[in-house]
Design a protein around this motif. Structure first.
Motif, PDB file in Angstrom:
ATOM      1  N   THR A 213       0.854  -1.192   0.000  1.00 31.66           N
ATOM      2  CA  THR A 213       0.000   0.000   0.000  1.00 31.66           C
ATOM      3  C   THR A 213       0.883   1.232   0.000  1.00 31.66           C
ATOM      4  O   THR A 213       1.790   1.349   0.823  1.00 31.66           O
ATOM      5  N   ASN A 214       0.616   2.146  -0.910  1.00 35.17           N
ATOM      6  CA  ASN A 214       1.351   3.400  -1.004  1.00 35.17           C
ATOM      7  C   ASN A 214       0.883   4.319   0.133  1.00 35.17           C
ATOM      8  O   ASN A 214      -0.315   4.490   0.352  1.00 35.17           O
ATOM      9  N   ILE A 215       1.852   4.866   0.886  1.00 40.34           N
ATOM     10  CA  ILE A 215       1.509   5.720   2.030  1.00 40.34           C
ATOM     11  C   ILE A 215       2.277   7.035   1.966  1.00 40.34           C
ATOM     12  O   ILE A 215       3.331   7.126   1.350  1.00 40.34           O
ATOM     13  N   SER A 216       1.741   8.023   2.636  1.00 37.27           N
ATOM     14  CA  SER A 216       2.383   9.332   2.687  1.00 37.27           C
ATOM     15  C   SER A 216       3.427   9.376   3.785  1.00 37.27           C
ATOM     16  O   SER A 216       3.441   8.545   4.703  1.00 37.27           O
ATOM     17  N   ASP A 217       4.289  10.368   3.707  1.00 33.69           N
ATOM     18  CA  ASP A 217       5.277  10.554   4.765  1.00 33.69           C
ATOM     19  C   ASP A 217       4.597  10.938   6.075  1.00 33.69           C
ATOM     20  O   ASP A 217       5.064  10.585   7.155  1.00 33.69           O
ATOM     21  N   TYR A 218       3.464  11.628   6.006  1.00 35.46           N
ATOM     22  CA  TYR A 218       2.743  11.997   7.227  1.00 35.46           C
ATOM     23  C   TYR A 218       2.208  10.767   7.947  1.00 35.46           C
ATOM     24  O   TYR A 218       2.273  10.676   9.173  1.00 35.46           O
TER      25      TYR A 218
ATOM     26  N   LEU B  84       3.429   9.779  11.695  1.00 32.48           N
ATOM     27  CA  LEU B  84       2.470   9.727  12.803  1.00 32.48           C
ATOM     28  C   LEU B  84       2.198   8.321  13.309  1.00 32.48           C
ATOM     29  O   LEU B  84       1.964   8.117  14.498  1.00 32.48           O
ATOM     30  N   PHE B  85       2.215   7.324  12.416  1.00 32.43           N
ATOM     31  CA  PHE B  85       1.773   5.997  12.811  1.00 32.43           C
ATOM     32  C   PHE B  85       2.824   4.909  12.625  1.00 32.43           C
ATOM     33  O   PHE B  85       2.535   3.740  12.800  1.00 32.43           O
ATOM     34  N   GLY B  86       4.045   5.302  12.245  1.00 30.88           N
ATOM     35  CA  GLY B  86       5.126   4.334  12.119  1.00 30.88           C
ATOM     36  C   GLY B  86       5.799   4.136  13.466  1.00 30.88           C
ATOM     37  O   GLY B  86       5.157   4.154  14.505  1.00 30.88           O
ATOM     38  N   GLY B  87       7.097   3.997  13.445  1.00 29.94           N
ATOM     39  CA  GLY B  87       7.834   3.733  14.679  1.00 29.94           C
ATOM     40  C   GLY B  87       8.426   4.977  15.289  1.00 29.94           C
ATOM     41  O   GLY B  87       8.000   6.100  15.000  1.00 29.94           O
ATOM     42  N   ASN B  88       9.431   4.768  16.109  1.00 28.72           N
ATOM     43  CA  ASN B  88      10.057   5.867  16.837  1.00 28.72           C
ATOM     44  C   ASN B  88      10.751   6.850  15.912  1.00 28.72           C
ATOM     45  O   ASN B  88      11.403   6.463  14.954  1.00 28.72           O
ATOM     46  N   LEU B  89      10.620   8.106  16.240  1.00 28.96           N
ATOM     47  CA  LEU B  89      11.332   9.178  15.553  1.00 28.96           C
ATOM     48  C   LEU B  89      12.399   9.689  16.497  1.00 28.96           C
ATOM     49  O   LEU B  89      12.146   9.895  17.673  1.00 28.96           O
ATOM     50  N   VAL B  90      13.588   9.892  15.945  1.00 32.82           N
ATOM     51  CA  VAL B  90      14.706  10.352  16.756  1.00 32.82           C
ATOM     52  C   VAL B  90      15.330  11.546  16.053  1.00 32.82           C
ATOM     53  O   VAL B  90      15.538  11.506  14.835  1.00 32.82           O
ATOM     54  N   PRO B  91      15.618  12.614  16.775  1.00 30.81           N
ATOM     55  CA  PRO B  91      16.328  13.731  16.132  1.00 30.81           C
ATOM     56  C   PRO B  91      17.632  13.223  15.522  1.00 30.81           C
ATOM     57  O   PRO B  91      18.342  12.435  16.139  1.00 30.81           O
ATOM     58  N   SER B  92      17.932  13.640  14.300  1.00 31.58           N
ATOM     59  CA  SER B  92      19.143  13.162  13.634  1.00 31.58           C
ATOM     60  C   SER B  92      20.380  13.665  14.361  1.00 31.58           C
ATOM     61  O   SER B  92      20.340  14.671  15.073  1.00 31.58           O
ATOM     62  N   LYS B  93      21.488  12.973  14.161  1.00 29.76           N
ATOM     63  CA  LYS B  93      22.727  13.337  14.851  1.00 29.76           C
ATOM     64  C   LYS B  93      23.208  14.714  14.443  1.00 29.76           C
ATOM     65  O   LYS B  93      23.794  15.435  15.229  1.00 29.76           O
ATOM     66  N   SER B  94      22.914  15.093  13.193  1.00 32.73           N
ATOM     67  CA  SER B  94      23.338  16.415  12.729  1.00 32.73           C
ATOM     68  C   SER B  94      22.430  17.510  13.280  1.00 32.73           C
ATOM     69  O   SER B  94      22.777  18.688  13.230  1.00 32.73           O
ATOM     70  N   GLY B  95      21.257  17.125  13.796  1.00 26.86           N
ATOM     71  CA  GLY B  95      20.315  18.106  14.331  1.00 26.86           C
ATOM     72  C   GLY B  95      19.497  18.801  13.260  1.00 26.86           C
ATOM     73  O   GLY B  95      18.763  19.738  13.541  1.00 26.86           O
ATOM     74  N   GLU B  96      19.585  18.329  12.029  1.00 23.40           N
ATOM     75  CA  GLU B  96      18.877  18.972  10.921  1.00 23.40           C
ATOM     76  C   GLU B  96      17.696  18.163  10.423  1.00 23.40           C
ATOM     77  O   GLU B  96      17.320  18.267   9.261  1.00 23.40           O
ATOM     78  N   GLY B  97      17.135  17.336  11.259  1.00 21.74           N
ATOM     79  CA  GLY B  97      15.993  16.550  10.829  1.00 21.74           C
ATOM     80  C   GLY B  97      15.652  15.469  11.829  1.00 21.74           C
ATOM     81  O   GLY B  97      16.111  15.485  12.974  1.00 21.74           O
ATOM     82  N   ILE B  98      14.871  14.512  11.351  1.00 24.05           N
ATOM     83  CA  ILE B  98      14.387  13.426  12.182  1.00 24.05           C
ATOM     84  C   ILE B  98      14.706  12.120  11.459  1.00 24.05           C
ATOM     85  O   ILE B  98      14.511  12.011  10.248  1.00 24.05           O
ATOM     86  N   ASP B  99      15.194  11.134  12.208  1.00 23.44           N
ATOM     87  CA  ASP B  99      15.506   9.824  11.639  1.00 23.44           C
ATOM     88  C   ASP B  99      14.518   8.789  12.119  1.00 23.44           C
ATOM     89  O   ASP B  99      13.935   8.907  13.199  1.00 23.44           O
ATOM     90  N   MET B 100      14.388   7.757  11.287  1.00 22.30           N
ATOM     91  CA  MET B 100      13.502   6.645  11.586  1.00 22.30           C
ATOM     92  C   MET B 100      14.195   5.373  11.124  1.00 22.30           C
ATOM     93  O   MET B 100      15.017   5.423  10.201  1.00 22.30           O
ATOM     94  N   LEU B 101      13.882   4.262  11.715  1.00 26.61           N
ATOM     95  CA  LEU B 101      14.496   2.973  11.371  1.00 26.61           C
ATOM     96  C   LEU B 101      16.020   3.059  11.452  1.00 26.61           C
ATOM     97  O   LEU B 101      16.730   2.727  10.509  1.00 26.61           O
TER      98      LEU B 101
END
Length: 162
Positions: free
Chosen positions: A84-89, A93-110
């Motif tokens: 199933t094709n899904i949006s980034d939103y 919102l409903f995937g797994g844990n989000l962690v601030p990236s090490k560079s501090g310029e975004g959010i990482d997942m998986l």
């Protein structure tokens, strides 16, 4: 509860896809446009294809950047099934844990496989709303309990008037 209540959001395709995302995560594929076609990549094996028997096999361009799937199979190639094709939103919102990236310029997942660009103010907002990591499943749990609590409040009020 009637069947109609369970199908209340069946007409809302985005909601159905978000629920599928919550159920199928971490089985996520990145969709990357390559000319008139889309290439698919997973964290574990890299390039994969959509199974030829899938309803999505004939689709060459996917409008949304991710796909969730139920299983991978290896025959002549590595294929994903039940996709199933899904949006980034939906993924955020409903995937797994989000962690601030090490560079501090975004959010990482998986574990850094997926990276979402975000301004510092957005990252700060996520940190304020949720502790250092953003356990999305807890958001689903919170929403479920909110609905359950409001239903219990309704039952309690009903008993008070009897």
């Amino acid at each position: 509860m009637s069947l109609q209540a369970y199908n209340q959001y069946s007409h809302d395709l985005e909601m159905v896809c978000a629920i599928l995302c919550a159920g199928l995560y971490p089985n996520v594929v990145q969709c990357k446009r390559r000319g008139k076609r889309t290439a698919f990549y997973t964290k574990e094996v890299g390039k994969v294809d959509i199974h030829p028997a899938s309803v999505n096999a004939g689709v060459h361009l996917f409008p949304l950047p991710y796909i969730v799937y139920s299983e991978k199979v290896k025959t002549t190639s590595i294929y994903i099934r039940d996709s199933t094709n899904i949006s980034d939103y939906a993924l955020l919102l409903f995937g797994g844990n989000l962690v601030p990236s090490k560079s501090g310029e975004g959010i990482d997942m998986l574990e850094g496989y997926l990276h979402f660009s975000a301004s510092k103010s957005v990252i700060d907002l996520i940190r304020v709303m949720f502790p250092l990591t953003f356990p999305s499943k807890s958001l689903m749990f919170w929403l479920y309990n909110l609905k359950k609590r409001s239903h219990n409040d309704y039952l309690l009020q009903k008993q008070m008037y009897i």
